[in-house]
Motif scaffolding. Sequence first.
Motif, PDB file in Angstrom:
ATOM      1  N   MET A 306       0.833  -1.206   0.000  1.00  0.00           N
ATOM      2  CA  MET A 306       0.000   0.000   0.000  1.00  0.00           C
ATOM      3  C   MET A 306       0.874   1.264   0.000  1.00  0.00           C
ATOM      4  SD  MET A 306      -3.231   0.854  -0.035  1.00  0.00           S
ATOM      5  CE  MET A 306      -4.354  -0.338   0.719  1.00  0.00           C
ATOM      6  N   ARG A 332      -2.759  -2.010  -7.199  1.00  0.00           N
ATOM      7  CA  ARG A 332      -4.048  -1.488  -6.732  1.00  0.00           C
ATOM      8  C   ARG A 332      -5.149  -2.534  -6.929  1.00  0.00           C
ATOM      9  NH1 ARG A 332      -8.390   1.124  -8.960  1.00  0.00           N
ATOM     10  NH2 ARG A 332      -7.451   1.242 -11.035  1.00  0.00           N
ATOM     11  N   LEU A 335      -4.647  -5.149  -4.252  1.00  0.00           N
ATOM     12  CA  LEU A 335      -4.946  -4.672  -2.896  1.00  0.00           C
ATOM     13  C   LEU A 335      -6.449  -4.550  -2.658  1.00  0.00           C
ATOM     14  CD1 LEU A 335      -2.225  -1.881  -2.593  1.00  0.00           C
ATOM     15  CD2 LEU A 335      -2.399  -3.905  -1.112  1.00  0.00           C
ATOM     16  N   THR A 433      -2.891   3.388   3.854  1.00  0.00           N
ATOM     17  CA  THR A 433      -4.110   3.299   3.056  1.00  0.00           C
ATOM     18  C   THR A 433      -4.680   4.698   2.793  1.00  0.00           C
ATOM     19  OG1 THR A 433      -4.564   1.124   4.009  1.00  0.00           O
ATOM     20  CG2 THR A 433      -6.413   2.249   2.941  1.00  0.00           C
TER      21      THR A 433
END
Length: 477
Positions: A306, A332, A335, A433
Amino acid sequence: MFPSLFLLATPLLPGALAQLSSTDVATVSSKLAQGATESWEIGTRAEALLELNANQFSVFSSIPPPNSVPSNTTSALSPVFSIASNVVKALKNTSAPAALIPNDGAAGDPASIGVAVLLANWTGQNDGLDYARAAQNQLDYLLYEVPKTSDGAISHRVAQVQLWSDNVYMVPPFLAYYGVLTGNTSLIDEAYNQINLYRNYLRDTSANNLWKHIVLGNDTSDGGNDPGHWSTGNGWAAAGMLRVLATMKNSPYSGHYKSQQKNLASWVKEIHTAMFSVIDHTNIFMNYADQNISSSGSFYDTSSTMLITGSVYRYALLWGDHTHLPNAEKCRQALFATSGSGSSSDGSASSSKTSSSETSASKASSSASSRISGSSFSSSASASSAAASPSASAAGSITNFVHFTDDGWLTPVVNPDQFGVQGSDSAESEAFTLDFQAAYSEWVAAGSQGIDWGSRVGISRIGAASAMILVWTLLYA
Ligand SMILES: *[C@@H]1O[C@H](CO)[C@@H](O)[C@H](O)[C@H]1NC(C)=O
Ligand SMILES: *[C@@H]1O[C@H](CO)[C@@H](O)[C@H](O)[C@H]1NC(C)=O
Ligand SMILES: *[C@@H]1O[C@H](CO)[C@@H](O)[C@H](O)[C@H]1NC(C)=O
Ligand SMILES: *[C@@H]1O[C@H](CO)[C@@H](O)[C@H](O)[C@H]1NC(C)=O
Ligand SMILES: *[C@@H]1O[C@H](CO)[C@@H](O)[C@H](O)[C@H]1NC(C)=O
Ligand SMILES: *[C@@H]1O[C@H](CO)[C@@H](O)[C@H](O)[C@H]1NC(C)=O
């Protein structure tokens, strides 16, 4: 036919997949508030809140910031000023050099809170606390009390001279910000000098320029050193260098620091290049970047993933270099993979969340690829409808993400207090995050520049599958 076309079109919309809703962001913010108790977590939380909620007061806007708080930003800054006041309230009002958090074994970590304290002074927070004094004591502590290497690198530890990659996020950004706000360029010089020294010690030219985690210092009672290429440490270094680069670039001194900015940018990219060259097919970094998942003690770490992914969007915004954006886009997708987006065998979020990290990361990956390959009409349709549920997302969908627990913690993550071990409920990962969210949404708002549509995960396969289904629909529906 119209509904089919709608479902088919949805996965092609940029941003329709793989992002947090505002409810999710609030959940992550509250986990961060609850979990940030250590000096570096408190400082890292303050930076994340500035970047996400009050960008005008972060280093990614022009510096110095306004010297009073506009009414539309009062509530966004209030938790940042609470951090500053809680920390300064606990200090003695003397002129002696002192860290912002007393008795921290880390010499460098408390300085991460210095930016919030400087901002409280700059905006004239009028609550009887002497923020300028506290900031100066923190500065003097770093410059005159903390032990150094013979060539001047300020130790990350109090008890012995030891250099940690983490330090690059904690100390140089404070020095640079202090320098800009007080008009003292020797402090901006020193921020750059510290980064340069740290890079000289930590960059591992025999490992494609990955940074080592901890060098020097052999007092094992203070923790041993760690020559491994810790992924979070590489992320701390890249993100810290980016903040110093931004502090220079967005300040009135930008013109004086052209060559330094150029070097910092190339050093950020050097880490990105090194990291992405060792990532495996899951698009999640290992806790130690160049370890193999099959070696003992290794595990996948979404926390560093992240941090580094967010730093790629931030770097692209700041420097206009989009080289690693396709890599960041893949990370991305991994995640923010959703449990409802694959076939039933990899769709059980709770089992992948609680199972081993290897299983979890590979599930995310197989789930992502099965979502988009769409080998039959029914699996394609279910993938589309799962992807096309922004309303569920708007209602707070963090439970759908494979890499967040139902409570809203990123997973699997390294234990922030024990860098070789997998942990849970990592406050720093929640801050990463929010940093990611800030950078990514600014990048989208600026037009998603630099995206490599051709290499975007499976896009051509989506296109081919969609075309076949469209033909099928036209012929038979
Ligand atoms: C507050 O207003 C200013 C000026 O219009 C704007 O630049 C800034 O983004 C706003 N901040 C927030 C947090 O809404
Ligand atoms: C505190 O803020 C004032 C401006 O309000 C500024 O002149 C001074 O340099 C600041 N001190 C520090 C240590 O940032
Ligand atoms: C701190 O001490 C100085 C000098 O001793 C004094 O002028 C100042 O008002 C004090 N500040 C606070 C917040 O108590
Ligand atoms: C800049 O800061 C350093 C460290 O506090 C100090 O020694 C120096 O006098 C300052 N320079 C100026 C011009 O204020
Ligand atoms: C640890 O480092 C010190 C200072 O460099 C050195 O004198 C000492 O011999 C070292 N001890 C060990 C066990 O390597
Ligand atoms: C990891 O180790 C396995 C077993 O030793 C090996 O087959 C595989 O190629 C390795 N993968 C990488 C990326 O080095």
